[in-house]
Each structure stands twice: as C-alpha cells, then as structure tokens.
Design a protein around this motif. Structure first.
Motif, PDB file in Angstrom:
ATOM      1  N   PHE A 220     -10.243  -1.354   4.490  1.00 44.96           N
ATOM      2  CA  PHE A 220      -9.846   0.010   4.128  1.00 44.96           C
ATOM      3  C   PHE A 220      -9.845   0.254   2.611  1.00 44.96           C
ATOM      4  O   PHE A 220     -10.411   1.235   2.135  1.00 44.96           O
ATOM      5  CB  PHE A 220      -8.463   0.341   4.719  1.00 44.96           C
ATOM      6  CG  PHE A 220      -7.994   1.714   4.339  1.00 44.96           C
ATOM      7  CD1 PHE A 220      -8.557   2.834   4.937  1.00 44.96           C
ATOM      8  CD2 PHE A 220      -7.026   1.892   3.365  1.00 44.96           C
ATOM      9  CE1 PHE A 220      -8.162   4.115   4.570  1.00 44.96           C
ATOM     10  CE2 PHE A 220      -6.617   3.175   2.997  1.00 44.96           C
ATOM     11  CZ  PHE A 220      -7.177   4.281   3.604  1.00 44.96           C
ATOM     12  N   GLY A 221      -9.224  -0.651   1.876  1.00 45.84           N
ATOM     13  CA  GLY A 221      -9.122  -0.468   0.423  1.00 45.84           C
ATOM     14  C   GLY A 221     -10.490  -0.360  -0.214  1.00 45.84           C
ATOM     15  O   GLY A 221     -10.777   0.552  -0.986  1.00 45.84           O
ATOM     16  N   GLU A 222     -11.369  -1.282   0.168  1.00 45.35           N
ATOM     17  CA  GLU A 222     -12.704  -1.309  -0.411  1.00 45.35           C
ATOM     18  C   GLU A 222     -13.518  -0.078   0.008  1.00 45.35           C
ATOM     19  O   GLU A 222     -14.255   0.495  -0.788  1.00 45.35           O
ATOM     20  CB  GLU A 222     -13.428  -2.565   0.078  1.00 45.35           C
ATOM     21  CG  GLU A 222     -14.023  -3.378  -1.042  1.00 45.35           C
ATOM     22  CD  GLU A 222     -14.468  -4.725  -0.524  1.00 45.35           C
ATOM     23  OE1 GLU A 222     -15.653  -4.868  -0.282  1.00 45.35           O
ATOM     24  OE2 GLU A 222     -13.601  -5.599  -0.339  1.00 45.35           O
ATOM     25  N   SER A 224     -12.347   2.918   0.880  1.00 42.49           N
ATOM     26  CA  SER A 224     -11.944   4.160   0.214  1.00 42.49           C
ATOM     27  C   SER A 224     -12.308   4.098  -1.274  1.00 42.49           C
ATOM     28  O   SER A 224     -12.660   5.103  -1.865  1.00 42.49           O
ATOM     29  CB  SER A 224     -10.465   4.452   0.424  1.00 42.49           C
ATOM     30  OG  SER A 224      -9.718   3.342   0.078  1.00 42.49           O
ATOM     31  N   ASN A 225     -12.292   2.890  -1.832  1.00 45.98           N
ATOM     32  CA  ASN A 225     -12.678   2.739  -3.236  1.00 45.98           C
ATOM     33  C   ASN A 225     -14.137   3.145  -3.427  1.00 45.98           C
ATOM     34  O   ASN A 225     -14.462   3.941  -4.304  1.00 45.98           O
ATOM     35  CB  ASN A 225     -12.491   1.269  -3.640  1.00 45.98           C
ATOM     36  CG  ASN A 225     -12.415   1.123  -5.137  1.00 45.98           C
ATOM     37  OD1 ASN A 225     -12.438   2.121  -5.866  1.00 45.98           O
ATOM     38  ND2 ASN A 225     -12.340  -0.096  -5.611  1.00 45.98           N
ATOM     39  N   ARG A 251      -6.724   8.932  -2.616  1.00 49.77           N
ATOM     40  CA  ARG A 251      -6.405   8.352  -3.926  1.00 49.77           C
ATOM     41  C   ARG A 251      -5.055   7.637  -3.882  1.00 49.77           C
ATOM     42  O   ARG A 251      -4.900   6.547  -4.416  1.00 49.77           O
ATOM     43  CB  ARG A 251      -6.418   9.426  -5.019  1.00 49.77           C
ATOM     44  CG  ARG A 251      -7.835   9.922  -5.323  1.00 49.77           C
ATOM     45  CD  ARG A 251      -7.908  10.696  -6.628  1.00 49.77           C
ATOM     46  NE  ARG A 251      -9.172  11.411  -6.743  1.00 49.77           N
ATOM     47  CZ  ARG A 251     -10.312  10.856  -7.137  1.00 49.77           C
ATOM     48  NH1 ARG A 251     -10.344   9.583  -7.487  1.00 49.77           N
ATOM     49  NH2 ARG A 251     -11.418  11.559  -7.204  1.00 49.77           N
ATOM     50  N   SER A 253      -3.543   6.395  -1.175  1.00 51.83           N
ATOM     51  CA  SER A 253      -3.559   5.168  -0.359  1.00 51.83           C
ATOM     52  C   SER A 253      -4.313   4.059  -1.080  1.00 51.83           C
ATOM     53  O   SER A 253      -3.955   2.884  -0.974  1.00 51.83           O
ATOM     54  CB  SER A 253      -4.110   5.402   1.030  1.00 51.83           C
ATOM     55  OG  SER A 253      -5.044   6.400   1.040  1.00 51.83           O
ATOM     56  N   LEU A 254      -5.335   4.436  -1.834  1.00 53.80           N
ATOM     57  CA  LEU A 254      -6.080   3.427  -2.583  1.00 53.80           C
ATOM     58  C   LEU A 254      -5.179   2.780  -3.629  1.00 53.80           C
ATOM     59  O   LEU A 254      -5.175   1.563  -3.805  1.00 53.80           O
ATOM     60  CB  LEU A 254      -7.307   4.049  -3.249  1.00 53.80           C
ATOM     61  CG  LEU A 254      -8.183   3.056  -3.993  1.00 53.80           C
ATOM     62  CD1 LEU A 254      -8.766   2.043  -3.033  1.00 53.80           C
ATOM     63  CD2 LEU A 254      -9.306   3.771  -4.718  1.00 53.80           C
ATOM     64  N   ARG A 255      -4.366   3.629  -4.289  1.00 55.62           N
ATOM     65  CA  ARG A 255      -3.433   3.085  -5.295  1.00 55.62           C
ATOM     66  C   ARG A 255      -2.460   2.119  -4.629  1.00 55.62           C
ATOM     67  O   ARG A 255      -2.161   1.059  -5.154  1.00 55.62           O
ATOM     68  CB  ARG A 255      -2.676   4.228  -5.982  1.00 55.62           C
ATOM     69  CG  ARG A 255      -3.305   4.611  -7.326  1.00 55.62           C
ATOM     70  CD  ARG A 255      -2.298   5.362  -8.190  1.00 55.62           C
ATOM     71  NE  ARG A 255      -1.924   6.627  -7.569  1.00 55.62           N
ATOM     72  CZ  ARG A 255      -2.581   7.773  -7.786  1.00 55.62           C
ATOM     73  NH1 ARG A 255      -3.614   7.802  -8.596  1.00 55.62           N
ATOM     74  NH2 ARG A 255      -2.214   8.865  -7.186  1.00 55.62           N
ATOM     75  N   VAL A 257      -2.951   0.384  -1.803  1.00 52.42           N
ATOM     76  CA  VAL A 257      -3.655  -0.853  -1.417  1.00 52.42           C
ATOM     77  C   VAL A 257      -3.829  -1.747  -2.648  1.00 52.42           C
ATOM     78  O   VAL A 257      -3.591  -2.951  -2.601  1.00 52.42           O
ATOM     79  CB  VAL A 257      -5.032  -0.521  -0.780  1.00 52.42           C
ATOM     80  CG1 VAL A 257      -5.867  -1.775  -0.626  1.00 52.42           C
ATOM     81  CG2 VAL A 257      -4.854   0.138   0.568  1.00 52.42           C
ATOM     82  N   LYS A 258      -4.210  -1.126  -3.778  1.00 51.10           N
ATOM     83  CA  LYS A 258      -4.411  -1.898  -5.005  1.00 51.10           C
ATOM     84  C   LYS A 258      -3.114  -2.560  -5.456  1.00 51.10           C
ATOM     85  O   LYS A 258      -3.109  -3.716  -5.865  1.00 51.10           O
ATOM     86  CB  LYS A 258      -4.956  -0.993  -6.105  1.00 51.10           C
ATOM     87  CG  LYS A 258      -6.464  -0.830  -6.025  1.00 51.10           C
ATOM     88  CD  LYS A 258      -6.969  -0.031  -7.197  1.00 51.10           C
ATOM     89  CE  LYS A 258      -8.483   0.092  -7.118  1.00 51.10           C
ATOM     90  NZ  LYS A 258      -8.980   1.212  -7.907  1.00 51.10           N
ATOM     91  N   THR A 261      -2.342  -5.464  -3.183  1.00 47.02           N
ATOM     92  CA  THR A 261      -3.249  -6.582  -3.473  1.00 47.02           C
ATOM     93  C   THR A 261      -2.820  -7.290  -4.761  1.00 47.02           C
ATOM     94  O   THR A 261      -2.799  -8.519  -4.821  1.00 47.02           O
ATOM     95  CB  THR A 261      -4.704  -6.060  -3.642  1.00 47.02           C
ATOM     96  OG1 THR A 261      -4.911  -5.021  -2.726  1.00 47.02           O
ATOM     97  CG2 THR A 261      -5.709  -7.151  -3.435  1.00 47.02           C
TER      98      THR A 261
END
Ligand SMILES: [Fe+2]
Ligand SMILES: [Fe+2]
Length: 278
Positions: A220-222, A224-225, A251, A253-255, A257-258, A261
């Motif tokens: 998912f993270g990758e 959406s990135n 944006r 959810s990506l933040r 996930v980052k 990580t």
C-alpha cells in the motif's frame, strides 16, 4: 463458484464504478491520459510479440489461426494507440523519468512472469523449434487470459469516462470489442482442454498465475507513493470534491505509512545496534 458469484454480482459493479471515477480524473489531465495510453501500448506490443512466437510453435491449425487473429488485433491496437498518443502531444516511448516509476517496474514484471519459472515459457523456449506440449499451451493461455481480463475491466471503464474526446472514444469502442472477444476465445480454448482431461494442469496454472501476480502487487505505502509521484509528474490538480478528498486521504495515509516504517526501522536499528555496542 460462490466466490465468483459474489464477485460478479456485488464487487465487480463497485469496482467498475470506482474505476470509471479514476478514469474521469485521468482523462481530464492530458499528460496523465497519455501516460496511461503508453502503458496500454506497451502491453499490446508485448502481447503482439509473444503471441507471434506462441503461434509459430502450435501444431493445432484451428488454435493457430485464432492466435494469429489475436496478435493482428494487438498489432492494430498498438498502431492506433501510438498514433493517438502523438496526436495528443506525447511520445509513444516511455521517458527516462517514467521508466523510474515503481508502477512501471511492477507492470513489466507482471508481463515478464510469462518467461519466468513460475509460469514457464522462457524466451529460449519461445525461440526454439519444437512444438509446444499441451501443459505449456495451457500455461500460456491461462497467463494471456488473466492479462486480457484485466484489459476487459480497464478499457470499458476508461471508455465510460471519455466524454467529449470522440476520436479516442471511437478507438476504445473498437478495442473493448476486441478485448472481450479475446477473453471469450481464451476461455473457450481452456474449457475444451478441460473437457479433454486437463483439469489438473489448468487449475495448477491458474493458481500459479494468481499467486505470482499477487506477489507482484506493490504494498500500500509504495503503491500510493508511486501514484502520488505520477500525479505530481503530470502536474495533476484534482477535479471535483471527491478527488480532492481522495488526494488528502492518500497523502495523509502515505505520511502515516512512512512514519510507521521509520519507527519500525528505528526500533530494528536500535535492536541490531545494541549487540555491536556491547
Ligand atoms: Fe489490446
Ligand atoms: Fe487483447
């Protein structure tokens, strides 16, 4: 059977509606639209090339003539898409920046599955002289059917999203008809092999194909990135309220996930750093 029924009657219509919405955003942005058409062009050119090699190794004349018609269709799609891409102001080949996208990498890997041990028709095999054995033919047909089904889901949604662009619309109307015919004849061929007693080989190939394709899906993270990178590359501005909300959600959810990580990496780093520090 129940799973397929649930998918067709409930999930598929939802999936189609969502895809049409996504494609509405795509067709509103010329750069993004061109990029998506370049992906189709790549897939059609790959299909044309591999189907030609496949047809050459078939003994069964009836199947061979169907495959010949199939690759002629893909060749025609590729030529028309190339022309439309140029008319819209793009270049048919991917740019160096586009080639760096994880999205493209995973699509190339999906197509290359055909040549790996998992699906089993290597480039060498396709260039050899010996006719293909039935299990090899089955593996190819299963792989091709999965690709065509993906097209048969995407093209109609893309077509529904095209409003005023009559030239692209006419092109896609033709493509949709062809893709549906490809899915039908591939299903029929597999069905006739099943009746001849190749049920086990078909099932095995389907399981392998599904598993390998699943494995290639971006996390998912990758995903959406890469999605956001594509949108940035295409100077995308959301059209409509729901698109703006979706962008904010992506944006955010990506933040998240980052951040997760980073925190995990930090903990792992701390855990591995300790023994060496002692
Ligand atoms: Fe096609
Ligand atoms: Fe096709």
């Amino acid at each position: 059977v129940l799973k397929v029924h649930i998918y067709r009657s409930f999930l598929r219509p939802i999936q189609e509606k969502l895809l049409t919405r996504v494609f509405r955003q795509v067709v509103h942005n010329n750069e993004l639209h061109i990029l998506v058409m370049k992906l189709y062009l790549y897939g059609d050119s790959f299909g044309n090339a591999t189907l030609q090699k496949f047809a050459r190794l078939l003994q069964d004349d009836e199947l061979k003539s169907k495959v010949e018609r199939h690759y002629a269709d893909e060749e025609k799609h590729a030529a028309c898409l190339s022309q439309r891409i140029v008319e819209l102001g793009g270049t048919p080949a991917f740019t160096p920046d586009e080639l760096k996208l994880k999205l493209l990498e995973s699509y190339f890997a999906q197509l290359n599955l055909l040549h790996t041990n998992e699906l089993g028709l290597s480039e060498e095999r396709l260039h050899s002289q010996a006719f293909l054995e039935v299990p090899e033919i089955i593996r190819f047909l299963v792989f091709a059917k999965a690709e065509e089904e993906q097209g048969a889901l995407f093209f109609p949604a893309h077509l529904r999203a095209l409003e005023k662009d009559t030239r692209t619309k006419a092109l896609f109307e033709e493509i949709v008809q062809d893709e549906l015919r490809h899915v039908t004849y591939l299903s029929e061929e597999l069905e006739s092999y099943r009746r001849l007693g190749y049920q086990r080989e078909i099932n095995e190939a389907m399981v392998r194909c599904r598993r390998s394709r699943h494995r290639l899906r971006l996390p998912f993270g990758e995903a959406s990135n890469t999605f956001l990178t594509v949108l940035d590359m295409c100077h995308y501005r959301p059209v409509g309220k729901s698109a703006a909300v979706l962008m904010l959600f992506l944006r955010a959810s990506l933040r998240a996930v980052k951040a997760v990580t980073r925190a995990t990496n930090y903990k792992e780093g701390a855990a591995t750093a300790r023994p060496s520090g002692q």
